[in-house]
Design an enzyme around this catalytic site. Structure first.
Site, PDB file in Angstrom:
ATOM      1  N   PRO A   2      66.911 -78.521  41.486  1.00 46.36           N
ATOM      2  CG  PRO A   2      65.574 -80.029  42.861  1.00 46.36           C
ATOM      3  CD  PRO A   2      65.470 -78.927  41.848  1.00 46.36           C
ATOM      4  CD  GLU A   3      72.983 -75.286  42.968  1.00 44.42           C
ATOM      5  OE1 GLU A   3      74.296 -75.831  43.160  1.00 44.42           O
ATOM      6  OE2 GLU A   3      72.470 -74.565  43.158  1.00 44.42           O
ATOM      7  CE  LYS A  52      71.967 -78.904  38.361  1.00 46.90           C
ATOM      8  NZ  LYS A  52      71.091 -77.807  38.024  1.00 46.90           N
ATOM      9  NE  ARG A 258      69.773 -69.794  36.254  1.00 51.57           N
ATOM     10  CZ  ARG A 258      69.176 -71.143  36.794  1.00 51.57           C
ATOM     11  NH1 ARG A 258      69.345 -72.747  36.521  1.00 51.57           N
ATOM     12  NH2 ARG A 258      69.435 -71.637  38.183  1.00 51.57           N
TER      13      ARG A 258
END
Length: 273
Positions: A2-3, A52, A258
């Site tokens: 989750p951002e 986060k 990524r």
């Protein structure tokens, strides 16, 4: 993972559901039994987020710290709460409802000094009123690391993840491979401003939308995006598809483990000094 906007929404939900009211805490899974026992019968005073990291401070000045990581998630519901299903690390239950936490990367109790140490390790969060973008700029402007990597470094900027970093760099026309020290202050101001606005929209709407009004499906007469992440975006997970602005196929490459997405037409390499 989750951002940051998601974690700020979780903080708001904790505050709404439990703030100022005594809660029952348990660890049905058993892996957080000692911590849950310390929280049981206490009052959550403030639920907050930094990047986060979810931070819920209780009345005896102990803070619940949760980092969801890749697999963590929360389920909220009304009371009476049903029997726990699956590996519930922590259940909080109060008059306003219940919250079940499963599979977090971190679930721990922190003393005030530990909370400060955590915050000191994090960069400015675009969703926080106390954020200082100059802190991030000082690190970025001295770095040879690509700006796309720096934006994912939570010690530089806290909160953005893969989607926000790809989208703000596109919106600002910045080549994601550009070394941080070659980014201009004007470009950084645009990136930061976009993060503040777009992430606040994410908190409000519960999804990430980054396209400008003239590029929405309605404006362009195109089908809405269909993706598990939801939201209308320019480049994220659109590899090989035509750019919504210039028509150039969106590219992707792995950078620092990524997937990076960008448009070579709208984000051309900056000329060498």
């Amino acid at each position: 993972m989750p951002e940051g906007h998601t974690v700020h929404r979780l903080a708001a939900e904790h505050q709404r559901m439990f703030g100022g009211r005594r809660v029952a805490a348990s660890s049905p899974q058993g892996r957080f039994a000692e911590g849950a026992a310390r929280l049981d019968g206490r009052v959550p005073v403030e639920a907050d987020a930094h990047g986060k990291h979810l931070l819920v401070r209780f009345d005896h000045d102990v803070t619940l710290h949760v980092h969801l990581g890749i697999y963590g998630r929360y389920v909220f519901g009304e009371v009476p709460a049903p029997e726990p299903v699956g590996a519930v690390r922590l259940r909080l239950e109060g008059p306003g409802g219940y919250a079940d936490l499963r599979g977090p990367n971190r679930c721990e109790l922190l003393e005030p000094g530990d909370v400060k140490l955590l915050r000191d390790r994090l960069g400015p969060d675009p969703l926080r009123a106390d954020a200082d973008p100059e802190m991030a700029w000082r690190r970025i402007s001295r770095s040879r690391t690509p700006v796309a990597v720096l934006l994912m470094d939570q010690s530089v900027v806290a909160g953005p993840g893969n989607i926000y970093r790809a989208e703000v760099l596109f919106r600002q026309g910045v080549d994601p491979r550009l070394p941080g020290r070659r980014l201009t202050r004007e470009q950084w101001a645009g990136i930061w401003g976009d993060l503040v606005t777009l992430m606040a929209d994410g908190v409000r709407d519960g999804r990430i939308d980054t396209v400008r009004p003239e590029h929405t499906p309605e404006a362009m007469g195109r089908p809405p995006r269909v993706d598990g992440h939801g939201g209308e975006v320019y480049v994220y997970r659109r590899a090989g598809q035509p750019c919504l602005v210039c028509g150039t196929p969106v590219r992707t490459v792995e950078l620092a483990s990524r997937n990076l997405f960008w448009c070579p037409g709208c984000q051309p390499p900056a000329p060498e000094d």
